[in-house]
Design a protein around this motif. Structure first.
Motif, PDB file in Angstrom:
ATOM      1  N   GLN A 191      59.111   0.236 -46.358  1.00 59.83           N
ATOM      2  CA  GLN A 191      58.454  -0.636 -47.331  1.00 59.83           C
ATOM      3  C   GLN A 191      57.032  -0.953 -46.895  1.00 59.83           C
ATOM      4  O   GLN A 191      56.098  -0.937 -47.708  1.00 59.83           O
ATOM      5  CB  GLN A 191      59.264  -1.922 -47.500  1.00 59.83           C
ATOM      6  N   ALA A 192      56.848  -1.245 -45.603  1.00 57.20           N
ATOM      7  CA  ALA A 192      55.500  -1.531 -45.103  1.00 57.20           C
ATOM      8  C   ALA A 192      54.612  -0.295 -45.215  1.00 57.20           C
ATOM      9  O   ALA A 192      53.439  -0.384 -45.610  1.00 57.20           O
ATOM     10  CB  ALA A 192      55.568  -2.013 -43.658  1.00 57.20           C
ATOM     11  N   ALA A 193      55.152   0.877 -44.886  1.00 55.35           N
ATOM     12  CA  ALA A 193      54.369   2.110 -44.971  1.00 55.35           C
ATOM     13  C   ALA A 193      53.979   2.409 -46.410  1.00 55.35           C
ATOM     14  O   ALA A 193      52.862   2.907 -46.675  1.00 55.35           O
ATOM     15  CB  ALA A 193      55.164   3.275 -44.382  1.00 55.35           C
ATOM     16  N   GLU A 194      54.872   2.103 -47.340  1.00 53.48           N
ATOM     17  CA  GLU A 194      54.535   2.294 -48.748  1.00 53.48           C
ATOM     18  C   GLU A 194      53.397   1.373 -49.179  1.00 53.48           C
ATOM     19  O   GLU A 194      52.494   1.779 -49.916  1.00 53.48           O
ATOM     20  CB  GLU A 194      55.764   2.064 -49.619  1.00 53.48           C
ATOM     21  N   SER A 195      53.414   0.124 -48.702  1.00 56.78           N
ATOM     22  CA  SER A 195      52.350  -0.817 -49.039  1.00 56.78           C
ATOM     23  C   SER A 195      51.011  -0.360 -48.473  1.00 56.78           C
ATOM     24  O   SER A 195      49.975  -0.418 -49.142  1.00 56.78           O
ATOM     25  CB  SER A 195      52.688  -2.210 -48.503  1.00 56.78           C
ATOM     26  N   VAL A 196      51.035   0.113 -47.237  1.00 53.12           N
ATOM     27  CA  VAL A 196      49.805   0.585 -46.602  1.00 53.12           C
ATOM     28  C   VAL A 196      49.279   1.830 -47.321  1.00 53.12           C
ATOM     29  O   VAL A 196      48.076   1.939 -47.595  1.00 53.12           O
ATOM     30  CB  VAL A 196      50.044   0.884 -45.110  1.00 53.12           C
ATOM     31  N   THR A 197      50.168   2.759 -47.641  1.00 55.18           N
ATOM     32  CA  THR A 197      49.753   3.977 -48.340  1.00 55.18           C
ATOM     33  C   THR A 197      49.119   3.647 -49.681  1.00 55.18           C
ATOM     34  O   THR A 197      48.067   4.198 -50.044  1.00 55.18           O
ATOM     35  CB  THR A 197      50.964   4.915 -48.555  1.00 55.18           C
ATOM     36  N   ALA A 198      49.737   2.739 -50.433  1.00 58.75           N
ATOM     37  CA  ALA A 198      49.188   2.365 -51.738  1.00 58.75           C
ATOM     38  C   ALA A 198      47.820   1.710 -51.597  1.00 58.75           C
ATOM     39  O   ALA A 198      46.904   1.985 -52.375  1.00 58.75           O
ATOM     40  CB  ALA A 198      50.156   1.416 -52.448  1.00 58.75           C
ATOM     41  N   ALA A 199      47.663   0.847 -50.595  1.00 58.48           N
ATOM     42  CA  ALA A 199      46.374   0.171 -50.399  1.00 58.48           C
ATOM     43  C   ALA A 199      45.283   1.164 -50.001  1.00 58.48           C
ATOM     44  O   ALA A 199      44.144   1.079 -50.482  1.00 58.48           O
ATOM     45  CB  ALA A 199      46.524  -0.916 -49.331  1.00 58.48           C
ATOM     46  N   ILE A 200      45.624   2.089 -49.129  1.00 56.58           N
ATOM     47  CA  ILE A 200      44.643   3.102 -48.706  1.00 56.58           C
ATOM     48  C   ILE A 200      44.272   3.991 -49.884  1.00 56.58           C
ATOM     49  O   ILE A 200      43.094   4.335 -50.087  1.00 56.58           O
ATOM     50  CB  ILE A 200      45.198   3.938 -47.540  1.00 56.58           C
ATOM     51  N   ALA A 201      45.253   4.358 -50.689  1.00 60.65           N
ATOM     52  CA  ALA A 201      44.980   5.188 -51.861  1.00 60.65           C
ATOM     53  C   ALA A 201      44.055   4.478 -52.833  1.00 60.65           C
ATOM     54  O   ALA A 201      43.078   5.055 -53.328  1.00 60.65           O
ATOM     55  CB  ALA A 201      46.291   5.570 -52.551  1.00 60.65           C
ATOM     56  N   GLU A 202      44.325   3.214 -53.110  1.00 64.64           N
ATOM     57  CA  GLU A 202      43.489   2.464 -54.060  1.00 64.64           C
ATOM     58  C   GLU A 202      42.071   2.289 -53.532  1.00 64.64           C
ATOM     59  O   GLU A 202      41.094   2.396 -54.274  1.00 64.64           O
ATOM     60  CB  GLU A 202      44.125   1.095 -54.358  1.00 64.64           C
ATOM     61  N   ALA A 203      41.937   2.037 -52.235  1.00 62.23           N
ATOM     62  CA  ALA A 203      40.602   1.891 -51.654  1.00 62.23           C
ATOM     63  C   ALA A 203      39.833   3.201 -51.740  1.00 62.23           C
ATOM     64  O   ALA A 203      38.631   3.221 -52.037  1.00 62.23           O
ATOM     65  CB  ALA A 203      40.707   1.430 -50.201  1.00 62.23           C
ATOM     66  N   MET A 258      44.064  14.499 -56.537  1.00 58.83           N
ATOM     67  CA  MET A 258      44.966  14.727 -55.407  1.00 58.83           C
ATOM     68  C   MET A 258      45.551  13.404 -54.922  1.00 58.83           C
ATOM     69  O   MET A 258      46.745  13.304 -54.604  1.00 58.83           O
ATOM     70  CB  MET A 258      44.202  15.427 -54.278  1.00 58.83           C
ATOM     71  N   ILE A 259      44.726  12.357 -54.873  1.00 62.52           N
ATOM     72  CA  ILE A 259      45.211  11.060 -54.397  1.00 62.52           C
ATOM     73  C   ILE A 259      46.197  10.457 -55.383  1.00 62.52           C
ATOM     74  O   ILE A 259      47.287  10.003 -55.014  1.00 62.52           O
ATOM     75  CB  ILE A 259      44.035  10.098 -54.151  1.00 62.52           C
ATOM     76  N   GLU A 260      45.846  10.462 -56.663  1.00 59.10           N
ATOM     77  CA  GLU A 260      46.723   9.805 -57.638  1.00 59.10           C
ATOM     78  C   GLU A 260      48.060  10.523 -57.776  1.00 59.10           C
ATOM     79  O   GLU A 260      49.094   9.890 -57.979  1.00 59.10           O
ATOM     80  CB  GLU A 260      46.038   9.701 -58.998  1.00 59.10           C
ATOM     81  N   GLU A 261      48.054  11.852 -57.635  1.00 56.13           N
ATOM     82  CA  GLU A 261      49.295  12.600 -57.810  1.00 56.13           C
ATOM     83  C   GLU A 261      50.225  12.490 -56.605  1.00 56.13           C
ATOM     84  O   GLU A 261      51.427  12.714 -56.735  1.00 56.13           O
ATOM     85  CB  GLU A 261      48.991  14.076 -58.087  1.00 56.13           C
ATOM     86  N   HIS A 262      49.657  12.111 -55.443  1.00 56.66           N
ATOM     87  CA  HIS A 262      50.473  12.136 -54.230  1.00 56.66           C
ATOM     88  C   HIS A 262      50.500  10.797 -53.500  1.00 56.66           C
ATOM     89  O   HIS A 262      50.843  10.739 -52.340  1.00 56.66           O
ATOM     90  CB  HIS A 262      49.993  13.258 -53.318  1.00 56.66           C
ATOM     91  N   ALA A 263      50.098   9.738 -54.204  1.00 56.38           N
ATOM     92  CA  ALA A 263      50.244   8.398 -53.630  1.00 56.38           C
ATOM     93  C   ALA A 263      50.688   7.389 -54.675  1.00 56.38           C
ATOM     94  O   ALA A 263      50.699   6.191 -54.406  1.00 56.38           O
ATOM     95  CB  ALA A 263      48.923   7.944 -53.006  1.00 56.38           C
ATOM     96  N   GLY A 264      51.007   7.863 -55.879  1.00 58.29           N
ATOM     97  CA  GLY A 264      51.487   6.972 -56.919  1.00 58.29           C
ATOM     98  C   GLY A 264      50.418   6.105 -57.529  1.00 58.29           C
ATOM     99  O   GLY A 264      50.717   5.123 -58.208  1.00 58.29           O
TER     100      GLY A 264
END
Length: 352
Positions: free
Chosen positions: A286-298, A332-338
């Motif tokens: 869950q934490a890794a998912e939150s970090v991945t989403a934040a990095i993707a959005e940034a 690439m980011i949107e397709e592979h980070a939600g």
């Protein structure tokens, strides 16, 4: 003239013990050079022995912006290598490669806005902090780093192979004891042969190194970032994850009381950023998912800024190249980070 120069290069290649598939041909069109072959994928396309390679780093190139020129005569080169140097430089000059790069390559082109330069530096902080020389940029787009003879690896021009265009589905060069071999690979489905230039560069990286937007890119590397993420704390992405040769390394994570430092992170069909963060940092999924989403959005925010500033210069070829690279990166980011890509301003095209 172009045909004569190509014929001379092929003749020298054969004299040096090289080989080109009998079903292959070289095409020159509007200054663009490419390699074609009717043979099935996997068959040998070309073999270039070390004797036919040119150690361009041993040549003192001039800083002129309209042609390749060198002086004095390079003492370290002789025989076939010296002949190949003259033919290779003459071919690139005949095809106007230096003026084209000066006009279109992001590292060289004049007239890029300060806002666009700043937006690129969000991904590559060193972008245009030093004045690049046209000859250096040209050879950086065409050279391989190989060992010729008993020396250390160095930049070399490899005739014929350096005419093969890039595609991530292209062939890989196969180093021999005394040369380089490339097999036939047709990722486009027609006669054109392609080579994967390697190092898993993303679209922005390819644009800044080679000067073209790579629509075949299958990875997007995170920019250097520092984020505060709810439930996790401060996370910093260094965007440094290659060894001395440029090869991509596994992700490293260092956790301390006040932050977690991650070496690098990629998005793409083979990257699995959530899994890799879980393994490297020891976070829960869950934490890794939150970090991945934040990095993707940034990253998407930075990509939008890059595309916006590039789109403001629609007549500038280097700006349009960067805009296209930004669209590939965003997809690439949107397709592979939600994440969802939504342009900041009306009129900016969505990625196809």
């Amino acid at each position: 003239m172009t045909a004569d120069l190509l014929a001379g290069i092929l003749q020298l290649l054969l004299e040096a013990g090289g080989w080109l598939h009998p079903g292959a041909w070289l095409r020159a069109r509007d200054g663009e050079l490419s390699v074609h072959c009717s043979a099935p994928d996997g068959e040998p396309l070309v073999v270039v022995p070390a004797a036919a390679m040119v150690r361009v780093g041993r040549v003192e190139w001039s800083s002129v912006s309209d042609s390749l020129a060198f002086a004095p005569m390079p003492e370290a080169l002789d025989g076939i290598e010296l002949e190949m140097l003259y033919l290779h430089a003459a071919l690139l000059n005949q095809c106007q490669k230096v003026p084209t790069l000066v006009r279109t390559h992001p590292a060289l082109a004049a007239g890029l806005s300060d806002g666009l330069v700043h937006a690129v530096r969000a991904f590559r902080p060193s972008f245009r902090t030093r004045q690049a020389q046209p000859a250096s940029v040209l050879w950086s787009t065409r050279c391989f780093r190989l060992t010729v003879g008993s020396g250390s690896p160095e930049p070399v021009a490899v005739p014929v192979i350096d005419l093969i265009d890039h595609h991530r589905g292209g062939a890989s060069g196969q180093e021999l004891d005394d040369g380089l071999r490339v097999p036939v690979q047709h990722p486009g489905g027609d006669s054109a042969c392609f080579l994967d230039y390697g190092w898993q560069r993303d679209a922005i990286g390819t644009a800044l190194v080679y000067g073209f937007a790579d629509r075949s890119a299958d990875i997007a590397h995170s920019a250097p970032l520092a984020l505060e993420i709810a439930g996790v704390g401060r996370v910093r992405i260094e965007a440094r994850g290659r060894d001395a040769t440029g090869r991509l390394l596994p992700i490293r994570a260092e956790r301390s009381a006040d932050q977690t430092v991650i070496s690098h992170l990629g998005f793409g069909p083979s990257q699995r950023p959530v899994d890799r963060l879980t393994e490297a940092a020891g976070w829960t999924r869950q934490a890794a998912e939150s970090v991945t989403a934040a990095i993707a959005e940034a990253n998407l925010a930075l990509v939008r800024s890059l595309e916006r500033h590039a789109a403001a210069q629609p007549e500038h070829p280097a700006a349009m190249l960067l805009a296209e690279a930004a669209r590939v990166q965003a997809r690439m980011i949107e397709e592979h980070a939600g994440s969802k890509y939504t342009p900041d301003e009306p009129g900016l095209a969505r990625p196809p």
